[in-house]
Design an enzyme around this catalytic site. Sequence first.
Site, short mmCIF file in Angstrom:
data_model
loop_
_atom_site.label_atom_id
_atom_site.label_comp_id
_atom_site.label_asym_id
_atom_site.label_seq_id
_atom_site.Cartn_x
_atom_site.Cartn_y
_atom_site.Cartn_z
N CYS A 1 -20.36 -5.13 27.57
CA CYS A 1 -21.51 -4.25 27.45
C CYS A 1 -22.67 -4.88 28.21
O CYS A 1 -22.65 -6.07 28.51
CB CYS A 1 -21.93 -4.09 25.99
SG CYS A 1 -20.67 -3.36 24.96
N TYR B 1 -15.30 -12.60 37.40
CA TYR B 1 -15.13 -11.17 37.67
C TYR B 1 -16.24 -10.25 37.15
O TYR B 1 -16.67 -9.36 37.86
CB TYR B 1 -13.78 -10.71 37.09
CG TYR B 1 -13.57 -9.21 37.15
CD1 TYR B 1 -13.43 -8.55 38.38
CD2 TYR B 1 -13.53 -8.44 35.99
CE1 TYR B 1 -13.25 -7.18 38.43
CE2 TYR B 1 -13.34 -7.06 36.04
CZ TYR B 1 -13.21 -6.44 37.26
OH TYR B 1 -13.04 -5.08 37.32
N CYS C 1 -8.59 -12.31 24.81
CA CYS C 1 -9.96 -12.72 24.47
C CYS C 1 -10.33 -12.10 23.13
O CYS C 1 -10.05 -10.93 22.89
CB CYS C 1 -10.93 -12.23 25.54
SG CYS C 1 -12.66 -12.56 25.15
N GLY D 1 -20.42 -1.42 31.45
CA GLY D 1 -19.98 -0.45 30.46
C GLY D 1 -20.24 0.96 30.94
O GLY D 1 -21.36 1.25 31.38
N SER E 1 -13.48 -6.86 44.29
CA SER E 1 -13.42 -8.04 43.44
C SER E 1 -13.10 -9.33 44.19
O SER E 1 -13.56 -10.40 43.81
CB SER E 1 -12.41 -7.81 42.32
OG SER E 1 -11.18 -7.37 42.86
N ASN F 1 -24.09 -7.16 22.88
CA ASN F 1 -23.01 -7.47 23.84
C ASN F 1 -22.22 -8.62 23.24
O ASN F 1 -22.77 -9.69 23.01
CB ASN F 1 -23.65 -7.87 25.18
CG ASN F 1 -22.63 -8.36 26.20
OD1 ASN F 1 -22.98 -9.06 27.13
ND2 ASN F 1 -21.38 -8.00 26.05
N GLY F 2 -20.94 -8.39 23.00
CA GLY F 2 -20.10 -9.45 22.42
C GLY F 2 -19.17 -8.89 21.38
O GLY F 2 -18.92 -7.68 21.32
N ASP G 1 -7.63 -12.15 45.72
CA ASP G 1 -8.23 -11.39 44.62
C ASP G 1 -8.72 -12.36 43.56
O ASP G 1 -8.37 -13.54 43.57
CB ASP G 1 -7.23 -10.39 44.03
CG ASP G 1 -7.93 -9.22 43.35
OD1 ASP G 1 -9.18 -9.22 43.29
OD2 ASP G 1 -7.24 -8.30 42.86
N CYS H 1 -8.93 -17.71 27.77
CA CYS H 1 -7.91 -16.79 28.29
C CYS H 1 -6.98 -17.49 29.27
O CYS H 1 -5.94 -16.94 29.62
CB CYS H 1 -8.54 -15.53 28.88
SG CYS H 1 -9.95 -15.80 29.92
S1 SF4 Z 1 -11.50 -15.87 26.40
FE1 SF4 Z 1 -11.88 -15.57 28.63
S2 SF4 Z 1 -12.92 -13.58 28.76
FE2 SF4 Z 1 -13.06 -14.25 26.61
S3 SF4 Z 1 -15.01 -15.34 26.43
FE3 SF4 Z 1 -13.45 -16.88 26.89
S4 SF4 Z 1 -13.46 -17.06 29.14
FE4 SF4 Z 1 -14.51 -15.15 28.61
#
Ligand code: SF4
Length: 489
Positions: A9, A249, A389, A35, A290, A109-110, A352, A443
């Site tokens: 967001c 990204y 995530c 968003g 990207s 946001n979160g 990419d 992630c």
């Molecule tokens: S898991 Fe990945 S997308 Fe989620 S907050 Fe951590 S770095 Fe960012």
Amino acid sequence: MLDKFREECGVFGIFGHPEASNLTYLGLYALQHRGQESAGIAASDGTSVRHHKAMGYVNEAFDSDALAKLPGSLAIGHVRYSTAGESLVANAHPIVVDSVHGQLAVCHNGNLVNAGELRDALVRTGAIFQTSSDTEVVVHLFARSREEGVETAVVDAISQVRGAFSFVMMTRDRVIGVRDPHGFRPLALGRLGDAWVVCSETCALDLIGATYVRDVEPGELVIISKAGLKSIKPFAPARQSQCIFEHVYFSRPDSYVFGESVNEVRTQLGRALAREASVEADVIVPIPDSGVCAAIGYAEASDIPMRMGLIRNHYVGRTFIEPQQSIRHFGVRVKLNPVRSILEGQRVVLVDDSIVRGTTSRKIVRMVRGAGAREVHMRISCPPTLSPCFYGVDTPRRSELIAATHTLEEIRKYLDADSVAYLSLDGLTDAVRGGKSKYCTSCYTGVYPVAFPRDEAAYLQLALKLNPEPAKAETSAPIADLAKQIVVG
Ligand code: SF4
């Protein structure tokens, strides 16, 4: 649909400008990439808070009549992509309440990892929720706080939530910006003449002609009122975990995020990738948009020219009507078209920023081959995406992440590429100030900085990674056993 993690967001707030709601509208325009499902603005003229929110892009959600009904010199706004709660206008932000502490409007946001627990507890004591958004929990905690005064009630409410949050809040006479103690999501502070601005990314400051002052720090709460800007740090300090994917990204390359130029970081990722995974080639081709910054860095470090061998159609919107199955072979060509004069007979390095499922990348590799490329080498400017995530980013299930379930050679074969290489974790974290000590990389690693509740779906997702035979994991391994293996750093 491009094969990417989905943005979370965008938030924006301004205090002390007669055109507050118009400037918020413009700020949201700049943050639209964060968003696209809904947009909302709340404004105050000092006596009452009014708001408007609707589904769609910012320019669909607002017209001049809607903005004219939002007078005042304070305003906050939000663009939403639902990471928690359904995609409904009721869940759009700002969420506005009238309470014993007065009116409060909240944009978030979160993702609050303990929202479910708190919600259950609140419902048991009689709270009635209007939305399925995790943010409403904060509003209820604020309304029920026994603390005297708005600021202490806000601190009391926020002290009870855990996870990722950058909040922009507004009362009748003040704007409040808050970043969680880990600092997952960005929040920048700027000035426009005498007015103060808080927003997710500095590209929003640029659009309205404001100057970037600094970031709201992790764990900091800024209260902006007629008395000026007051900063407090009422929460226990925590290990910093800024989202590194903002640099990879999410954020716009013309923004400064976490105090650094996104463009510079992305270009550096490309340079590092070229050093780590060089290949004999004739031309570097970014997957637009990207991969552009990383491709520039890759070309620079490898001394191979970069050419725009793929052209993006910028006018494909949500209104694109899928044709019947019989003519659906357009595939990715609706969005990207190869430039044969650049690709024919060439050894091509496609760059990419990430691969999630691999479905789009495979189509692109085949399209580039179809345009006559002699070799196609795929280079990705971040490490393999292995884990979901839980901090405000919409990720597919673990079983859908190609890197979680396939070896590098299997990915190469699936993509139909001559070679595939990802940037290393060190290559990624070395490109940002503070590296591993300041950033979340969950992630890519599966090591989670903030524990989340024992939610079955979440644990099943992680289970896929922890079991060497992913297909069996969901049915065979008991959740309780798997939970013991989850790493929360
Ligand atoms: S898991 Fe990945 S997308 Fe989620 S907050 Fe951590 S770095 Fe960012």
